[in-house]
Write an enzyme that holds these catalytic residues in place. Sequence first.
Site, PDB file in Angstrom:
ATOM      1  CG  PHE A  16      14.563 -31.975   7.187  1.00  0.00           C
ATOM      2  CD1 PHE A  16      13.587 -32.229   6.552  1.00  0.00           C
ATOM      3  CD2 PHE A  16      14.591 -32.660   7.984  1.00  0.00           C
ATOM      4  CE1 PHE A  16      12.253 -32.661   7.577  1.00  0.00           C
ATOM      5  CE2 PHE A  16      13.752 -32.354   9.482  1.00  0.00           C
ATOM      6  CZ  PHE A  16      11.907 -32.696   8.774  1.00  0.00           C
TER       7      PHE A  16
ATOM      8  CB  ALA B  49      21.270 -29.992  11.609  1.00  0.00           C
ATOM      9  CB  VAL B  50      20.069 -35.389  12.472  1.00  0.00           C
ATOM     10  CG1 VAL B  50      18.784 -36.796  12.977  1.00  0.00           C
ATOM     11  CG2 VAL B  50      20.503 -36.020  11.138  1.00  0.00           C
ATOM     12  CB  ILE B  51      16.838 -31.669  15.478  1.00  0.00           C
ATOM     13  CG1 ILE B  51      17.944 -30.533  14.474  1.00  0.00           C
ATOM     14  CG2 ILE B  51      16.365 -31.041  16.832  1.00  0.00           C
ATOM     15  CD1 ILE B  51      17.221 -29.879  14.369  1.00  0.00           C
TER      16      ILE B  51
ATOM     17  CB  SER C 184       8.223 -37.061  20.075  1.00  0.00           C
ATOM     18  OG  SER C 184       7.291 -37.212  18.562  1.00  0.00           O
TER      19      SER C 184
ATOM     20  CG  HIS D  10      13.215 -40.512  11.879  1.00  0.00           C
ATOM     21  ND1 HIS D  10      13.273 -39.465  11.318  1.00  0.00           N
ATOM     22  CD2 HIS D  10      12.961 -41.457  10.479  1.00  0.00           C
ATOM     23  CE1 HIS D  10      13.903 -38.868   9.617  1.00  0.00           C
ATOM     24  NE2 HIS D  10      13.620 -40.783   9.366  1.00  0.00           N
TER      25      HIS D  10
ATOM     26  CG  PHE E 187      30.590 -36.254  10.669  1.00  0.00           C
ATOM     27  CD1 PHE E 187      30.176 -37.305   9.355  1.00  0.00           C
ATOM     28  CD2 PHE E 187      30.017 -35.992  11.826  1.00  0.00           C
ATOM     29  CE1 PHE E 187      28.250 -37.441  10.239  1.00  0.00           C
ATOM     30  CE2 PHE E 187      28.797 -36.202  12.049  1.00  0.00           C
ATOM     31  CZ  PHE E 187      28.162 -37.226  11.501  1.00  0.00           C
TER      32      PHE E 187
END
EC number: 2.5.1.78
Length: 156
Positions: A23, A81-83, A86, A89, A114
């Site tokens: 993702f 990558a966690v972006i 809105s 989540h 990490f």
Amino acid sequence: MKIIEGNLSLKGDEKIAIINARFNHIITDRLVEGAKDAFLRHGGKEENLSLILVPGAFEIPFALKQACESKKFDGICCVGAVIRGSTPHFDYVAAETTKGIASVGLGANVPVSFGVLTTDTLEQAIERAGSKAGNKGFEAMLTVVEMLNLIQKIKA
């Protein structure tokens, strides 16, 4: 006082896994390239590098646990990558991914790093995946290399 510290040199026979969340692949592909580059530049051999792909960052801890239990790897570099979007989540995924990697890493008998980006914007992620702020995948692999050396020195 004796100082024990790892260095950034591999012997060449170390088997390392990179666990990558697909993702946000535009970002994570760059992190993988950075990690691979660090591994090769510091004496690793490409045939000793494995890439484990998972759907998203939340799945990294489970794959990490399986990789550690397999005893096939001398070290494991986690990237993703966690972006922020809105909805909340982001908060759940970022927190649980971090906790999961830390928890498995503490119980592992191999170094775990990490390299999961947790950013507010896509621009921040791009900066940390090889532009203005360096490549965090490269840095995460350096951590694995240094910790491998440190463990060898502690046990010597």
